[in-house]
Design a protein around this motif. Structure first.
Motif, mmCIF file in Angstrom:
data_model
loop_
_atom_site.group_PDB
_atom_site.id
_atom_site.type_symbol
_atom_site.label_atom_id
_atom_site.label_comp_id
_atom_site.label_asym_id
_atom_site.label_seq_id
_atom_site.Cartn_x
_atom_site.Cartn_y
_atom_site.Cartn_z
ATOM 1 N N LEU A 108 1.870 6.716 -6.989
ATOM 2 C CA LEU A 108 0.919 7.747 -7.419
ATOM 3 C C LEU A 108 1.514 9.148 -7.244
ATOM 4 N N THR B 180 -7.133 0.535 -4.869
ATOM 5 C CA THR B 180 -6.018 -0.407 -4.981
ATOM 6 C C THR B 180 -5.609 -0.946 -3.621
ATOM 7 N N CYS B 181 -5.450 -0.058 -2.647
ATOM 8 C CA CYS B 181 -5.073 -0.503 -1.297
ATOM 9 C C CYS B 181 -6.180 -1.349 -0.676
ATOM 10 N N CYS C 73 0.829 -1.206 0.000
ATOM 11 C CA CYS C 73 0.000 0.000 0.000
ATOM 12 C C CYS C 73 0.869 1.264 0.000
ATOM 13 N N VAL D 20 2.104 1.760 -3.447
ATOM 14 C CA VAL D 20 1.071 2.312 -4.326
ATOM 15 C C VAL D 20 0.980 3.820 -4.161
ATOM 16 N N GLY E 205 -5.907 5.237 -5.355
ATOM 17 C CA GLY E 205 -5.128 4.726 -4.231
ATOM 18 C C GLY E 205 -5.984 3.955 -3.241
#
Length: 438
Positions: A216, A243-244, A209, A212, A240
């Protein structure tokens, strides 16, 4: 005039609705094909869960599904490069079986009996794996040389390879199954011992995470630096968060699947642990083959999107003649693609044989169909020039979901093959329609 006045508000409403969706996709830069594939995967999961009586969407089945998808997903990442350059590799399943058999014989028979290494020696699995990887590179280089430098069509070379390497897998031991394999080697196949546990899994989730978020932020800084259009802040936060959330959700599922009771009892006895009345819950966590597949997916994504070699691959797929006129050594690039494919097939062979704790000459049978289908379903065009590694891995998960669901439903193997074949045809048809619209 009356009709025109009456219909105008409705038309404007429809236009506004479409523009909202269009603005959302534009601002987030989400690939619509990838979004459609995720939607199809979720629909398949829900449908199979209902048809199987609530057995599909369980931590146990989803964990097993991730392990089963790993070997196909690894080969699918290499098949993306092959298909992008307008080639095909029909031999991956046979090569997988042959290399798996060679690695099995190396660690179970050759090293202990011929070389004299004692069983359990830590070098056994290392040497066996290195032999398999080297053989994958050699086979890939050989087939790539025939295709690139002798101008033999890839279809013919790999079709011949399908027959040759399948026969070679049988010839190594005359059809005999080799088992058991080295205990350390078996860890690459998953299982309770081949998983990293709950704590390590959560640590990896947090690291992923953070990565990620850093990606970004770095991407946004790079866009500012080169004065490229920026995504809105809300779009960055949305990407974000989603995805996390997906990463944390996957780890939660992996940690919700406990060790079997018998293994827990033996583990407790060996370590002097008293089992409480409610039982001892020990989570599997992420399986090692899944970690390997994810790591390879990240590496292959970096190669295809951030290296000169990756740009050359897509340039060749887009227009081979123009790529050659631009100074790209198309033959050497093509040969390297098949070398990478051979290396990835060797890794897949190690995972498959480790999971079965045996090497058989039938291992990998029809896997070439699954690998090609995964790449095509994932958005890799058979016309060349386009494709993504992430899409191919998602396609592998979709194909394995179908197979796993059909097993839960009790469908026979021939019917499973019929479904896989139909899915492949439909995927190519949808790709054709998409390219016509674009």
């Amino acid at each position: 005039m009356t009709d025109t006045t009456t219909n105008a508000p409705a038309d404007r409403a429809r236009t506004t609705e479409l523009s909202l969706v269009g603005r959302f996709l534009r601002d987030t830069e989400i690939d619509t094909r990838m979004l459609g594939m995720i939607g199809a995967l979720l629909l398949i999961w829900v449908g199979l869960h209902i048809l199987s009586g609530g057995l599909f969407l369980t931590p146990r089945n989803l964990w097993n599904l991730s392990v089963q998808s790993a070997s196909v997903a690894i080969m699918a990442t290499g098949m993306v490069l092959v298909i992008v350059t307008r080639n095909i590799d029909l031999s991956v399943g046979s090569v997988q079986g042959f290399i798996g058999m060679v690695m099995g014989v190396t660690q179970a028979e050759f090293l202990p009996r011929i070389i004299g290494l004692p069983l359990g020696d830590p070098w056994i699995w290392v040497i066996a794996l290195c032999v398999g990887l080297a053989m994958g590179l050699v086979i890939g280089a050989f087939q790539g040389f025939l295709i690139a430098y002798l101008a033999i069509p890839a279809f013919i070379v790999t079709l011949g390879g399908l027959l040759v390497w399948r026969g070679a897998a049988w010839w190594v031991t005359s059809g005999r199954t080799v088992a058991p394999l080295d205990p350390t080697f078996q860890l690459m196949g998953g299982g309770p011992a081949g998983s990293i546990g709950a704590t390590a899994s959560w640590i990896i989730a947090v690291v992923a995470c953070v990565a990620v978020v850093v990606m970004l932020l770095n991407g946004r800084r790079q866009r500012q630096r080169f004065k490229f259009p920026l995504r809105p802040v809300w779009a960055e936060v949305f990407l974000g968060t989603v995805t996390c959330g997906a990463i944390l959700g996957a780890i939660w599922v992996a940690n919700s699947y406990p060790w079997p009771i018998g293994i827990v009892r033996r583990y407790a006895e060996a370590n002097g642990i008293t089992i409480p009345e409610g039982g001892l819950f020990i989570a599997h966590g992420i399986a090692i083959p899944v970690l390997i597949a994810v790591a390879i997916g990240v590496i292959m994504t970096f190669i295809t999107t951030r290296t000169r070699f990756g740009r050359y691959v897509f340039a060749i797929g887009g227009n081979p003649e123009a790529a050659e006129l631009a100074g790209i050594n198309t033959r050497w690039v093509t040969m390297k693609i098949f070398m990478i494919m051979g290396l990835l097939t060797a890794i897949s062979a190690a995972i498959s044989s480790a999971r079965q704790n045996a090497s058989t000459n039938v291992m990998g049978t029809l896997d070439e169909l699954l690998v090609i289908a995964a790449a095509v379903i994932g958005g890799t065009s058979l016309a060349g020039g386009s494709g993504t590694v992430a899409g191919a891995m998602l396609g592998a998960l979709l194909m394995q979901s179908l197979q796993s669901g059909m097993v839960l439903l009790g469908l026979d193997t021939p019917l499973q093959n019929i479904v896989v074949g139909l899915v492949l045809v439909v995927a190519v048809w949808l790709d054709t329609l998409y390219r016509k619209r674009v």
